[in-house]
Write an enzyme that holds these catalytic residues in place. Structure first.
Site: not given
Length: 519
Positions: A346, A371-373
């Site tokens: 992620d 950071s995709r989350v």
């Protein structure tokens, strides 16, 4: 004293009567056993014939207590990965099925221990006591049992918490060239979990014994070993042990997650895991693919990392956060294994060797890290004070490259570059020194308000330390709102800035007294 012959006869009669009664009650039990024969032994691999009912990944018992895992099920032979010293094995030795898959002991008794993937102790703490045993290969939690990532996992590293935040239940890849500080980021994150009720699992795959000993010593000296399980496979261990190590470590972590705990697991590193699997596959004569890795190399990592998640409240509300580490070669993040793991995880934290050589530690390349989350789980106070920081830092890096050509710079560009130098100086941090949330917010707020811009670069370390020390003067009710408030109110912001400005006043006065030619 002599015993009468009649009494001796009576005792014998009673004994034989009991034996006859026991023999009459005994019913022989026949248990079928499949016994095979070793046909060939090579490097960490054995070929066995004569086990027609064996299943995939079933444990096989070899002479001397050695275990192996059935890996290739051909029509006439079975390829078995050996999990230990196989020097005593010879062709013709008998082997036997166990009827079970590889499992590992789990439970509170493993905290503070150093073990191998088979659950054997490598420290001096005595026998391992686990509450139960779990298979090392387990299905990941179904999608409907998962909850969104909503709680931050504070690493204590300013550049990560501010610009590349990580949430509990996320999978964040750490990658970079050799000796750029990848393990240091993971170790700092584990150290920062002290007192936060987070269980940590550190899985060293194919590392040198001296490197692992240093990490364990850091844990012990900083009190982190009390809430950490360390699983170790050394570089001279059989590749079978390196292959099963991350799966066994994940089962240990899942036990805590399923009991409602927050868990952090570090895989150091999955490059060695992929190489061990490639070695096993080539020895078993599986067809090689790209870069000689077998075709299912993506699957062995995806089924490992998919087990990291945040469970729903009715499932215990536990979480498993994964920090896999990957080593790149010559900054090539588009190689086979790095691209595989970038697509599985992620987000990634990329460590640049150029920054490392310049002394910018940790050497996080903000432009290539994402950071995709975690941004959704980041504390609102961070977003309030560091919202524009990443953009300002990226603009500075672009202008810094341009300024190296000796071009004449206008006043606005020069101010942007000067401000960027202060950002870089504040984001520097020695290893094994996590920074608390209030101290980070105070430093970031001072950066966003450009309070450091009037201070010379040479004084930046002392100035930043003064800001961190001044946190003790912030009113406790404001500190309590850092974790709960939706955002910083104007009054809170003003109160923090008053404290920070007061701590920076001596440095600003010194900078004003410095002659212009020396500034």
């Amino acid at each position: 004293m002599s015993v009468p012959a009649t009494e001796v006869q009576l005792m014998l009669d009673n004994a034989f009567a009991q034996l006859s009664e026991g023999r009459a009650k005994f019913t022989p039990q026949f248990r079928p056993r499949e016994v095979g024969k070793i046909t060939n032994v090579s490097t960490a691999i054995a070929t066995v014939s004569g086990l027609p009912g064996v299943g995939y990944e079933e444990l096989i018992q070899f002479p001397g207590g050695l275990l192996g895992i059935a890996f290739s099920l051909d029509e006439d032979e079975i390829g078995i990965v050996l999990l230990g010293d196989y020097s005593h094995l010879q062709a013709g030795d008998q082997v036997e099925r166990t009827g079970r898959v590889m499992d590992v002991a789990v439970g509170e008794g493993l905290l503070g221990r150093v073990i191998d993937p088979l659950g054997r102790p490598l420290d001096e703490g005595g026998e391992i006591t686990g509450s139960e045993r779990l298979p090392i290969e387990r299905s990941a939690a179904p999608i409907m049992d998962r909850a969104p990532v909503s709680v931050p996992l504070q690493t204590g590293i300013k550049v990560v918490d501010a610009l590349v935040p990580i949430g509990r239940g996320q999978r964040e890849l750490i990658l970079g060239d050799r000796q750029t500080g990848k393990t240091a980021i993971a170790v700092d994150t584990i150290l920062n979990q002290r007192g936060k009720d987070v269980v940590c699992v550190y899985c060293a795959i194919g590392q040198s014994a001296s490197a692992v000993a240093k990490v364990v010593d850091v844990f012990r000296r900083n009190g982190a070993l009390d809430y950490t399980v360390v699983m170790v496979t050394e570089g001279n261990d059989p590749p079978g042990l390196a292959y099963i190590a991350p799966y066994a470590a994940t089962s240990i972590a899942e036990h805590f997650m399923e009991s409602g705990r927050d868990v952090l697991i570090v895989y150091d590193d999955l490059t060695q895991h992929a190489r061990a699997y490639r070695q096993l596959s080539l020895l078993l004569r599986r067809p090689p693919g790209r870069e000689a890795f077998p075709g299912d190399i993506f699957y062995i990592h995806s089924r490992l990392l998919e087990r990291s998640t945040h469970l729903r409240e009715d499932r215990g509300n536990g979480s498993l956060t994964a920090l896999p580490i990957i080593e790149t070669e010559a900054q090539d993040i588009s190689a086979y294994i790095p691209t595989n793991l970038i697509s599985i995880t992620d987000g990634q934290i990329y460590l640049s060797p150029n920054l490392f050589q310049l002394g910018v530690l940790p050497a996080v390349d903000v432009a290539k890290s994402v950071s995709r989350v975690g941004g959704k789980a980041q504390l609102a106070t961070y977003r309030a004070v560091a919202g524009d920081l990443k953009l300002a830092y990226s603009q500075f890096e672009e202008l810094e490259t341009f300024a190296r050509f000796g071009a004449r710079l206008d006043e606005d560009t020069r101010k942007t570059i000067d401000h960027g130098h202060r950002i870089r100086a504040c984001l520097k941090q020695p290893e094994f020194t996590p920074v608390s949330v209030p101290a980070q917010i105070a430093v970031l707020l001072a950066l966003s308000e450009k309070l450091f811009d009037g201070i010379s670069i040479d004084q930046m370390p002392e100035a930043e330390q003064a800001v961190r020390d001044s946190v003790t003067h912030i009113p406790p009710e404001i500190l309590a709102r850092f974790d709960t408030a939706a955002s910083l109110s104007d009054e809170d912001r003003r109160a923090i800035l008053d404290v920070v400005s007061e701590s920076l006043a001596p440095f600003a006065a010194t900078a004003d007294a410095t002659p212009k030619g020396e500034a």
